[in-house]
Design a protein around this motif. Structure first.
Motif, PDB file in Angstrom:
ATOM      1  N   ASN A  51      13.505  65.498  51.907  1.00 33.11           N
ATOM      2  CA  ASN A  51      13.409  66.965  52.046  1.00 33.11           C
ATOM      3  C   ASN A  51      13.145  67.463  53.463  1.00 33.11           C
ATOM      4  O   ASN A  51      12.945  68.653  53.661  1.00 33.11           O
ATOM      5  CB  ASN A  51      12.345  67.565  51.118  1.00 33.11           C
ATOM      6  N   VAL A  52      13.108  66.568  54.438  1.00 34.10           N
ATOM      7  CA  VAL A  52      12.950  66.990  55.835  1.00 34.10           C
ATOM      8  C   VAL A  52      13.918  66.184  56.699  1.00 34.10           C
ATOM      9  O   VAL A  52      14.328  65.076  56.325  1.00 34.10           O
ATOM     10  CB  VAL A  52      11.509  66.790  56.365  1.00 34.10           C
ATOM     11  N   PRO A  53      14.299  66.704  57.868  1.00 30.47           N
ATOM     12  CA  PRO A  53      15.119  65.911  58.787  1.00 30.47           C
ATOM     13  C   PRO A  53      14.361  64.680  59.265  1.00 30.47           C
ATOM     14  O   PRO A  53      13.126  64.644  59.240  1.00 30.47           O
ATOM     15  CB  PRO A  53      15.391  66.876  59.950  1.00 30.47           C
ATOM     16  N   THR A  54      15.107  63.681  59.716  1.00 35.25           N
ATOM     17  CA  THR A  54      14.465  62.496  60.284  1.00 35.25           C
ATOM     18  C   THR A  54      13.627  62.891  61.500  1.00 35.25           C
ATOM     19  O   THR A  54      14.130  63.557  62.405  1.00 35.25           O
ATOM     20  CB  THR A  54      15.530  61.469  60.714  1.00 35.25           C
ATOM     21  N   CYS A 152       1.669  65.624  65.322  1.00 38.76           N
ATOM     22  CA  CYS A 152       2.206  65.653  63.957  1.00 38.76           C
ATOM     23  C   CYS A 152       3.656  66.096  63.998  1.00 38.76           C
ATOM     24  O   CYS A 152       3.966  67.204  64.439  1.00 38.76           O
ATOM     25  CB  CYS A 152       1.401  66.574  63.048  1.00 38.76           C
ATOM     26  N   LEU A 153       4.549  65.216  63.545  1.00 39.30           N
ATOM     27  CA  LEU A 153       5.972  65.498  63.505  1.00 39.30           C
ATOM     28  C   LEU A 153       6.335  66.072  62.140  1.00 39.30           C
ATOM     29  O   LEU A 153       6.160  65.420  61.112  1.00 39.30           O
ATOM     30  CB  LEU A 153       6.778  64.220  63.756  1.00 39.30           C
ATOM     31  N   GLU A 154       6.812  67.312  62.139  1.00 35.68           N
ATOM     32  CA  GLU A 154       7.292  67.991  60.928  1.00 35.68           C
ATOM     33  C   GLU A 154       6.198  68.215  59.898  1.00 35.68           C
ATOM     34  O   GLU A 154       6.417  68.116  58.693  1.00 35.68           O
ATOM     35  CB  GLU A 154       8.483  67.247  60.322  1.00 35.68           C
ATOM     36  N   SER A 203       8.063  70.471  65.625  1.00 32.56           N
ATOM     37  CA  SER A 203       9.061  70.631  64.566  1.00 32.56           C
ATOM     38  C   SER A 203       8.414  71.133  63.275  1.00 32.56           C
ATOM     39  O   SER A 203       8.735  70.678  62.177  1.00 32.56           O
ATOM     40  CB  SER A 203       9.816  69.317  64.329  1.00 32.56           C
ATOM     41  N   MET A 204       7.517  72.074  63.427  1.00 33.99           N
ATOM     42  CA  MET A 204       6.789  72.642  62.294  1.00 33.99           C
ATOM     43  C   MET A 204       7.735  73.332  61.320  1.00 33.99           C
ATOM     44  O   MET A 204       8.569  74.147  61.694  1.00 33.99           O
ATOM     45  CB  MET A 204       5.766  73.645  62.820  1.00 33.99           C
ATOM     46  N   GLY A 205       7.642  72.956  60.040  1.00 32.59           N
ATOM     47  CA  GLY A 205       8.350  73.673  58.984  1.00 32.59           C
ATOM     48  C   GLY A 205       9.824  73.371  58.844  1.00 32.59           C
ATOM     49  O   GLY A 205      10.529  74.092  58.133  1.00 32.59           O
ATOM     50  N   LEU A 206      10.323  72.305  59.482  1.00 33.16           N
ATOM     51  CA  LEU A 206      11.731  71.952  59.297  1.00 33.16           C
ATOM     52  C   LEU A 206      11.950  71.417  57.881  1.00 33.16           C
ATOM     53  O   LEU A 206      11.104  70.721  57.333  1.00 33.16           O
ATOM     54  CB  LEU A 206      12.164  70.892  60.309  1.00 33.16           C
ATOM     55  N   THR A 207      13.088  71.728  57.281  1.00 34.17           N
ATOM     56  CA  THR A 207      13.386  71.282  55.922  1.00 34.17           C
ATOM     57  C   THR A 207      14.820  70.780  55.827  1.00 34.17           C
ATOM     58  O   THR A 207      15.659  71.068  56.676  1.00 34.17           O
ATOM     59  CB  THR A 207      13.216  72.416  54.897  1.00 34.17           C
ATOM     60  N   SER A 208      15.082  70.004  54.775  1.00 35.63           N
ATOM     61  CA  SER A 208      16.434  69.594  54.410  1.00 35.63           C
ATOM     62  C   SER A 208      16.567  69.715  52.901  1.00 35.63           C
ATOM     63  O   SER A 208      15.565  69.671  52.170  1.00 35.63           O
ATOM     64  CB  SER A 208      16.713  68.150  54.838  1.00 35.63           C
TER      65      SER A 208
END
Length: 406
Positions: A51-54, A152-154, A203-208
């Motif tokens: 649910n998130v980018p790499t 913290c990444l993502e 990259s706060m709040g990125l989604t996939s």
């Protein structure tokens, strides 16, 4: 160049400069003198999951980690899946090189290990980045660090743990509500015992897919929540404005998508006359919301746009008036005047914004704070008396009561 783009670049440049100054990064210039970093170790929390980018390092965080590796400081990676734990991959330092080319090669190899560690597959379902901060803190203590830097990444949409966003309305809850909940339930992650703790949220709040994307307003709110709760724990927090990420990793472990509520529609006065007073409510889930325990807007530009339709309606006729009332959620202090002072200041801030938008002061007939005791208050605690973040947010608001002298 468009104005928004220019402002974004200015913020990025300012952050880059502040991080260079904060950590003494020599990579910000051509000086080859060994860095005098204001940190003694770096711990990276990674959200390599569904649910998130790499996850990827941003330019700022890669520079910081590179300088730490060259200074032979420890670099550790924590996986923020449903069972947060260190990634079992040792990150080599940069040593044993006697020329610039060899050192660059060793640094590239070491950063390659970091890239592998931050993309390591999860070991459990779910996402618990906030819980990973407790693991990171404990790792820093075991390494005897005194001034660790945590990246913290993502971070963003946890589905497990104390900062889970899966409950109804939690994603729309304001920072104040989440902080109250964490504090009252004893789940606030604290960073006691260190000289300093620096946290970079990137990259706060990125989604996939299948997670629905967040709106810019959602991301701003989420960044505010994380910044405020981590600051309350004793850290200094910087939000990196350079979002980076690749295609999602392939993993058998799942993460429950969080329902993203539709953007709140600002209450708008009727285009016709309002002979009976009508309440327009701007709560903590709206764009007209305040920073915790203050009368400072989270985003004054967003608040201005949220109040603009009301200002435009009032300006159309001098017979139109507004009463501006502030409210708060209770804190059960026992003081009969609890919340009155803060809610009054917030009402005054809303009145000032309407005047700034061109509303004559004479049309604002009353400005008052009601505190937590007002008609229409929502029950915002559970059976055990614990605060419910989504409902606490509804009780922190500014009410603009409009009317026309018909």
């Amino acid at each position: 160049m468009k104005q928004a783009s220019r402002h974004a670049l200015q913020r990025i440049a300012a952050l880059a400069l502040s991080v260079c100054v904060l950590f003494g990064l020599t990579a910000c210039n051509d000086d080859e003198t060994p860095p005098d970093l204001d940190t003694d170790g770096v711990i990276v929390i990674t959200n390599a999951r569904a649910n998130v980018p790499t996850p990827q390092l941003s330019p700022i965080t890669e520079t910081l980690i590179g300088e730490a590796l060259k200074a032979k400081l420890p670099v550790v990676v924590i996986s923020a899946d449903g069972t947060p734990a260190p990634v079992d991959l040792a990150i080599p330092g940069v040593d044993g090189c006697n020329n610039r080319s060899a050192c660059a090669k060793r640094l590239s190899e070491a950063l390659g290990y970091v890239a592998m560690a931050i993309t390591a597959k999860p070991d459990a379902d779910g996402a618990n980045a906030y819980g990973a901060f407790a693991v990171a803190r404990d790792a820093a203590q075991s390494l005897r660090l005194t001034s660790p830097t945590l990246i913290c990444l993502e971070c963003g949409i946890d589905t497990l743990g104390a900062l889970s966003m899966t409950g109804e309305g939690r994603l729309a809850a304001d920072a104040e509500a989440h902080l109250e909940y964490l504090t009252s339930t004893g789940q606030l992650v604290t960073f006691d015992g260190f000289d300093s703790v620096h946290i970079i949220l990137t990259s706060m709040g990125l989604t996939s897919a299948p997670q629905d994307p967040l709106s810019p307003s959602d991301i701003t709110r989420l960044a505010g929540v994380w910044s405020d709760v981590l600051t309350a724990g004793g850290a200094t927090v910087t939000v990196d404005p350079n979002p980076v990420g690749g295609e999602p990793i392939d993993t058998e472990y799942t993460v429950e998508p969080v329902v993203v509520p539709p953007p709140p529609t600002p209450p708008t006065p009727s285009p016709t006359s309002v002979c009976t007073p009508v309440e327009l409510s701007f709560d903590g889930a709206s764009d007209a919301r305040f920073q915790p325990e203050t009368d400072s807007w989270v985003d004054i530009d967003a608040a201005r746009e949220a109040l603009r339709p009301t200002a435009d309606w009032l300006k159309q006729a001098p017979t139109r008036t507004a009463r501006i009332l502030g409210t708060t959620a209770d804190i059960l202090s026992g003081d009969p005047d609890e919340g009155i002072e803060l809610s009054t200041r917030r009402a005054q801030a809303a009145a000032a914004l309407l005047v700034e938008l061109g509303v004559p002061q004479s049309q604002i007939v009353d400005v008052a704070g009601l505190g937590p005791n007002y008609p229409g208050k929502v029950a915002d605690r559970d059976a055990d008396g614990e605060p419910i973040p989504a409902l606490r947010t509804k009780n922190r608001k500014v009410i603009v009561e409009i009317a026309e002298n018909c």
